[in-house]
Motif scaffolding. Sequence first.
Motif, PDB file in Angstrom:
ATOM      1  N   ASN A   1      54.002  43.722  44.292  1.00  0.00           N
ATOM      2  CA  ASN A   1      52.746  44.118  43.709  1.00  0.00           C
ATOM      3  C   ASN A   1      52.148  45.018  42.988  1.00  0.00           C
TER       4      ASN A   1
ATOM      5  N   ALA B   1      56.226  37.323  46.934  1.00  0.00           N
ATOM      6  CA  ALA B   1      54.597  37.223  47.339  1.00  0.00           C
ATOM      7  C   ALA B   1      53.200  38.328  46.448  1.00  0.00           C
TER       8      ALA B   1
ATOM      9  N   GLN C   1      50.542  37.859  45.380  1.00  0.00           N
ATOM     10  CA  GLN C   1      48.923  37.463  45.271  1.00  0.00           C
ATOM     11  C   GLN C   1      47.850  37.369  44.697  1.00  0.00           C
ATOM     12  N   ILE C   2      47.610  39.119  44.377  1.00  0.00           N
ATOM     13  CA  ILE C   2      46.211  39.804  43.630  1.00  0.00           C
ATOM     14  C   ILE C   2      47.285  40.161  42.413  1.00  0.00           C
TER      15      ILE C   2
HETATM   16  C1  LIG Z   1      50.667  42.020  48.006  1.00  0.00           C
HETATM   17  O1  LIG Z   1      49.382  42.432  48.343  1.00  0.00           O
HETATM   18  C2  LIG Z   1      48.896  41.439  49.498  1.00  0.00           C
HETATM   19  C3  LIG Z   1      47.560  41.251  49.820  1.00  0.00           C
HETATM   20  O2  LIG Z   1      47.553  43.307  49.571  1.00  0.00           O
HETATM   21  C4  LIG Z   1      49.477  41.535  50.453  1.00  0.00           C
HETATM   22  O3  LIG Z   1      49.057  39.927  51.650  1.00  0.00           O
HETATM   23  C5  LIG Z   1      51.185  41.195  50.261  1.00  0.00           C
HETATM   24  O4  LIG Z   1      51.973  41.310  51.285  1.00  0.00           O
HETATM   25  C6  LIG Z   1      51.316  42.067  49.025  1.00  0.00           C
HETATM   26  N1  LIG Z   1      53.324  41.610  48.804  1.00  0.00           N
HETATM   27  C7  LIG Z   1      53.699  42.083  48.975  1.00  0.00           C
HETATM   28  C8  LIG Z   1      55.259  42.504  48.089  1.00  0.00           C
HETATM   29  O5  LIG Z   1      53.493  44.231  48.929  1.00  0.00           O
END
Ligand SMILES: *[C@@H]1O[C@H](CO)[C@@H](O)[C@H](O)[C@H]1NC(C)=O
Length: 356
Positions: free
Chosen positions: A88, A117, A119-120
């Motif tokens: 993220n 992972a 997503q945003i």
């Molecule tokens: C990224 O952010 C999303 C939404 O806040 C969260 O669900 C996800 O686990 C996060 N991914 C990582 C790799 O930290």
Amino acid sequence: MASSSPIVYSSTLLLSLALIFIFAPEILPSQNPFFSPHDDHDDLALFNKALRSASSVHGRGHRRLRISRLATKNPTPKIAFLFLTNSNLTFAPLWDRFLRGHAHLYNIYVHSDPFSAVQIFPPPFESHLIPSKKTERASPSLIAAERRLLARAILDDPFNLYFALISQHCVPLHSFPFLYRSLLGENPLRAFTSQPRHRSFIEILSDDPNLPERYAARGDGVMLPEVPFEEFRVGSQFFVLAKRHALLVLADRKLWRKFRLKCLNLDSCYPEEHYFPTLLSMADPEGCSRFTLTNVNWTGSFDGHPYTYEAAEISAGLVRRLRRSNSSYPYFFARKFSPECLPPLMDIAEDVIFRD
Ligand SMILES: *[C@@H]1O[C@H](CO)[C@@H](O)[C@H](O)[C@H]1NC(C)=O
Ligand SMILES: *[C@@H]1O[C@H](CO)[C@@H](O)[C@H](O)[C@H]1NC(C)=O
Ligand SMILES: *[C@@H]1O[C@H](CO)[C@@H](O)[C@H](O)[C@H]1NC(C)=O
């Protein structure tokens, strides 16, 4: 009906064969990651397209008319920020504040590993994602991702004159106007004509004790004859390239043929720290500052990871210390920062970080 089924059957078979070919690199677990010919083929087409678009902008022909009409409307040179990430973009609010009010002077491009992972993509990153592929440590996939970012930025906007590679762990240390003036000068319009003299900011080191081991990571003598040991260089992954050097990177086939090879020794495999410094040092050593603009702290590093700053360490004093450099420019960016550093960094953003 019956007569058509062999055709249906064989086209299904063909389709599945094609799908296996296309997805095999992703389906098969990669013990020793390397670069698939399929990915390479896609990238080559993209790089060629970017090179053609750049030569038609700079060269003769009808494209020139179109560009110059565009140029009279909005002739400002831009900095392209190339975000390479597999998690993220935690510091998005800080980058947003860094860039706010300067929309006509920059572009953003994000390469995000589709298998991670993330997503945003919050502002300012929303809708700036480029077609991305898997990236892994100890594989040439990071080189490829960085070249993809350069190619997309060149294709997207002919006014992108500088290309800054940034990761999700990087933060800015100065204001955007200060960075812009430092790279493009007080009279940015002159930057279009001074392009042949633009320098790149990339670390190029020839005296690192790890060089022999890193050089031999793909086997003895494998890098020859394209890359003799005396020409092999190392440097920080994070660069700011002038457009002329970005084009040179996209045009390279010779060194890539070697750097894309599988490492036999994964402990000494950091292709992205060698490919760019080696290529630019061979092609145009005088055109490079040899210093990176991104501060990193290798004191007490562990497993190839640099020191990561924690929230309690964030202060005006730290920002000032991180800016200090031995090159003629200060550091403009720094890494790595843990996600918890965001609130204290936001607290000092206006009064300290962007106050210049
Ligand atoms: C990224 O952010 C999303 C939404 O806040 C969260 O669900 C996800 O686990 C996060 N991914 C990582 C790799 O930290
Ligand atoms: C670099 O990291 C070390 C810890 O490994 C720390 O003591 C030092 O203060 C850091 N340097 C700067 C400039 O913050
Ligand atoms: C500058 O160079 C000196 C001498 O090589 C070195 O000791 C010092 O750590 C360097 N400072 C920075 C900020 O890189």
